[in-house]
Scaffold this motif. Structure first.
Motif, short mmCIF file in Angstrom:
data_model
loop_
_atom_site.label_atom_id
_atom_site.label_comp_id
_atom_site.label_asym_id
_atom_site.label_seq_id
_atom_site.Cartn_x
_atom_site.Cartn_y
_atom_site.Cartn_z
N UNK A 6 0.93 -1.32 0.11
CA UNK A 6 0.25 -0.14 -0.08
C UNK A 6 0.87 1.12 0.13
N UNK A 7 2.03 1.16 0.96
CA UNK A 7 2.92 2.51 0.58
C UNK A 7 3.31 2.65 -0.54
N UNK A 8 3.99 1.57 -1.40
CA UNK A 8 4.41 1.67 -2.60
C UNK A 8 3.65 2.10 -3.57
N UNK A 9 2.33 1.68 -3.64
CA UNK A 9 1.26 2.13 -4.38
C UNK A 9 1.22 3.66 -4.32
N UNK A 10 1.09 4.18 -3.20
CA UNK A 10 0.76 5.43 -2.80
C UNK A 10 2.00 6.38 -3.21
N UNK A 11 3.24 5.74 -3.17
CA UNK A 11 4.33 6.44 -3.51
C UNK A 11 4.31 6.60 -5.15
N UNK A 12 3.98 5.58 -5.68
CA UNK A 12 3.73 5.75 -7.23
C UNK A 12 2.95 6.73 -7.54
N UNK A 13 1.70 6.79 -7.07
CA UNK A 13 0.77 7.95 -7.40
C UNK A 13 1.22 9.33 -7.19
N UNK A 14 2.13 9.28 -6.01
CA UNK A 14 2.77 10.75 -5.62
C UNK A 14 3.76 11.12 -6.51
N UNK A 15 4.25 10.24 -7.71
CA UNK A 15 5.15 10.59 -8.68
C UNK A 15 4.35 11.18 -9.76
N UNK A 16 3.24 11.26 -10.09
CA UNK A 16 2.65 11.73 -10.99
C UNK A 16 2.84 13.27 -11.17
N UNK A 17 2.75 13.98 -12.56
CA UNK A 17 3.36 15.44 -12.53
C UNK A 17 2.32 16.42 -11.60
N UNK A 18 1.16 16.15 -11.46
CA UNK A 18 0.37 17.22 -10.71
C UNK A 18 0.72 16.88 -9.30
N UNK A 19 0.60 15.62 -8.95
CA UNK A 19 0.98 15.37 -7.46
C UNK A 19 2.52 15.95 -6.89
N UNK A 20 3.36 15.58 -7.94
CA UNK A 20 4.83 15.99 -7.71
C UNK A 20 4.80 17.55 -7.67
N UNK A 21 4.22 18.30 -8.48
CA UNK A 21 4.23 19.74 -8.52
C UNK A 21 3.84 20.38 -7.24
N UNK A 22 2.65 19.84 -6.92
CA UNK A 22 2.02 20.11 -5.41
C UNK A 22 2.93 19.63 -4.18
N UNK A 23 3.62 18.68 -4.30
CA UNK A 23 4.43 18.20 -3.06
C UNK A 23 5.48 19.07 -3.15
N UNK A 24 6.26 19.50 -4.23
CA UNK A 24 7.40 20.32 -4.24
C UNK A 24 7.18 21.63 -3.79
N UNK A 25 5.97 22.08 -4.28
CA UNK A 25 5.54 23.38 -3.50
C UNK A 25 5.56 23.49 -1.91
N UNK A 26 4.87 22.33 -1.58
CA UNK A 26 4.75 22.22 -0.12
C UNK A 26 5.94 22.32 0.49
N UNK A 27 6.99 21.47 0.12
CA UNK A 27 8.09 21.14 0.68
C UNK A 27 9.05 22.49 0.40
N UNK A 28 8.85 22.92 -0.56
CA UNK A 28 9.80 24.33 -0.80
C UNK A 28 9.38 25.27 0.36
N UNK A 29 8.29 25.48 0.48
CA UNK A 29 7.44 26.15 1.41
C UNK A 29 7.91 25.92 3.06
N UNK A 30 8.01 24.67 3.17
CA UNK A 30 8.32 24.22 4.62
C UNK A 30 9.89 24.62 4.56
N UNK A 31 10.54 24.29 3.70
CA UNK A 31 12.08 24.54 3.96
C UNK A 31 12.27 25.97 3.88
N UNK A 32 11.65 26.80 3.41
CA UNK A 32 11.85 28.09 3.37
C UNK A 32 11.79 28.95 4.89
N UNK A 33 10.71 28.07 5.62
CA UNK A 33 10.54 28.42 7.16
C UNK A 33 11.73 27.85 7.87
N UNK A 34 12.30 26.75 7.49
CA UNK A 34 13.00 25.81 8.11
C UNK A 34 14.54 26.49 8.53
#
Length: 430
Positions: free
Chosen positions: A103-131
């Motif tokens: 189940x974790x690996x299937x979610x991992x694969x889904x997270x690699x799609x272009x829309x999900x990737x860009x959304x996750x990238x934006x959130x991670x960049x936001x948190x790291x700018x605060x970090x």
């Protein structure tokens, strides 16, 4: 006294003398305790082994603020099948754990799609700018400056083709405001880090601002001592469950110890957080991403920089005058014994990539990175009670994001608007 003490009105003096309890004394839990204490709260930290005894002790020590790219990416996904066929490769799944990991690996694969990737990238960049500013401030306030150095970071590639395949990633980092310098040719690379193998001759990427915690265990334990000096209580205890009650939350302890009731509870128990979240009705897809390393003694290699061996899944970092070779991803849960052939394989590669590296006297280690399939940490309230907040699942970025996480949790405790939008990090996002 700063901060909002409104939660303390709910305290049951017969059960607890603390306004807040943090479950977990790794770097995320301790940075959270620091932020809560600085808000004027009486804080108790509970941990089954004590401060800095797990992944917070054995990590690579990199303050990886520029690392905003999700682990699940379209480019990476193409390499996964090949890696999975190699039991000692950069990503592996223990055969006996494969069904549980599916189940974790299937979610991992889904997270690699272009829309999900860009959304996750934006959130991670936001948190790291605060970090980064959050960590800088915490280092100053806790007197930890002598534990941190500016080592610089060198990303290495096997030739021009490998470097070109990374073009899009570096473009994303540049758009996010992350600075770096492209080095061309063997001489330029050797000037930054002498002694590397001839294979690293075409191009590399250097960031002079890359920072290093000299010894992660000592850094974490120094923070613990600072907390105790300002009145935070750190106690060894095994937490078996957390339950919402009218006064806040009840923490059920093992070994016959009496339960603790507190107005506010933070679950920051790393890879062990999944089971405790389940006791509150939250089913979070958290996995132990088992990381391996070998720490070599002083004199093993004249390492000046943090080295990222891109395409090989491991790093070399200067730790307390020695060298730590670590990385790789193994999905195998919390209970299976370590497979130290993985750390041996990394060390053999490191010797090939860093001729002259002396492998004698190394100490092998395995730790549990608490990893979510979409790379993003879990920071937010439990569905069971707004007085119970989660702070776990940071994967490779626990040290990097720890102070920012503490600040965000303190905002939630005080009912302040968080410094960033926490919806991408919600415990309920799955």
């Amino acid at each position: 006294m700063s901060g909002d003490r409104s939660l303390s009105a709910h305290r049951d003096p017969s059960r607890s003398a603390h306004d807040a309890v943090v479950v977990g004394a790794g770097i995320v839990g301790l940075m959270t305790a620091l932020a809560l204490a600085e808000d004027g709260r009486g804080v108790l930290v509970l941990d089954r082994e004590g401060p800095g005894s797990g992944t917070s002790a054995g990590n690579a020590g990199i303050l990886a603020f520029p690392e905003i790219l999700p682990l699940a990416s379209p480019g990476l996904l193409g390499q996964v099948p090949r890696w999975l066929l190699d039991p000692l490769g950069p990503l592996s799944v223990r055969p006996s754990y494969a069904l549980r990991a599916a189940p974790w690996l299937l979610r991992f694969i889904r997270a690699s799609g272009p829309d999900a990737f860009n959304r996750i990238l934006s959130a991670q960049a936001t948190l790291n700018r605060l970090a980064e500013p959050a960590m800088d401030a915490a280092i100053v306030r806790a007197g930890l400056g002598n534990h941190v150095s500016e080592a610089g970071t060198l990303d290495l590639y096997d030739g021009e083709d490998a470097f070109r395949r990374a073009d899009a990633d570096w473009a994303r980092k540049r758009r996010a405001g992350i600075g770096f310098e492209v080095l061309r040719g063997r001489d330029a690379i050797e000037a930054v880090q002498p002694g590397l193998a001839e294979r690293f001759h075409a191009a590399a990427v250097y960031s002079a601002a890359g920072r290093q915690v000299r010894e992660p265990r000592e850094f974490t334990q120094a923070l613990a001592r600072h907390l105790e000096g300002r009145g935070v209580v750190i106690r060894r205890a095994r937490v078996e469950a957390i339950r919402p009650v009218s006064a806040g939350a009840e923490i059920v302890l093992g070994d016959g110890a009496p339960s603790i009731v507190a107005p506010f509870v933070v679950l920051a128990a790393g890879a062990w957080s999944k089971q405790l979240a389940q006791t509150l009705g939250d089913r979070v897809p958290l996995e132990s991403e088992r990381g391996y390393n070998v720490t070599l003694p002083p004199g093993a290699f004249p390492l000046r920089r943090q080295l990222y061996f891109n395409g090989h899944g491991f790093v070399a970092t200067p730790i307390a005058d020695g060298v730590r070779i670590g990385g790789a991803v193994e999905i195998g849960g919390l209970d299976l014994p370590p497979n130290f052939r993985r750390s041996d394989a990394m060390l053999r590669k490191a010797q090939a990539f860093m001729p002259g590296l002396r492998a004698e006297g190394g100490r092998a280690w395995m730790g549990h990175r608490p990893s979510m399939p979409d790379t993003l940490a879990v920071i937010g309230r439990s569905r069971a009670s707004r007085r119970i907040v989660y702070a776990f699942g940071h994967g490779h970025l626990g040290l990097t994001q720890s102070a920012a996480t503490g600040r965000l949790v303190a905002d939630l405790a005080a009912e302040r608007p968080p410094a960033i939008d926490l919806s991408p990090f919600s415990p309920q996002r799955f």
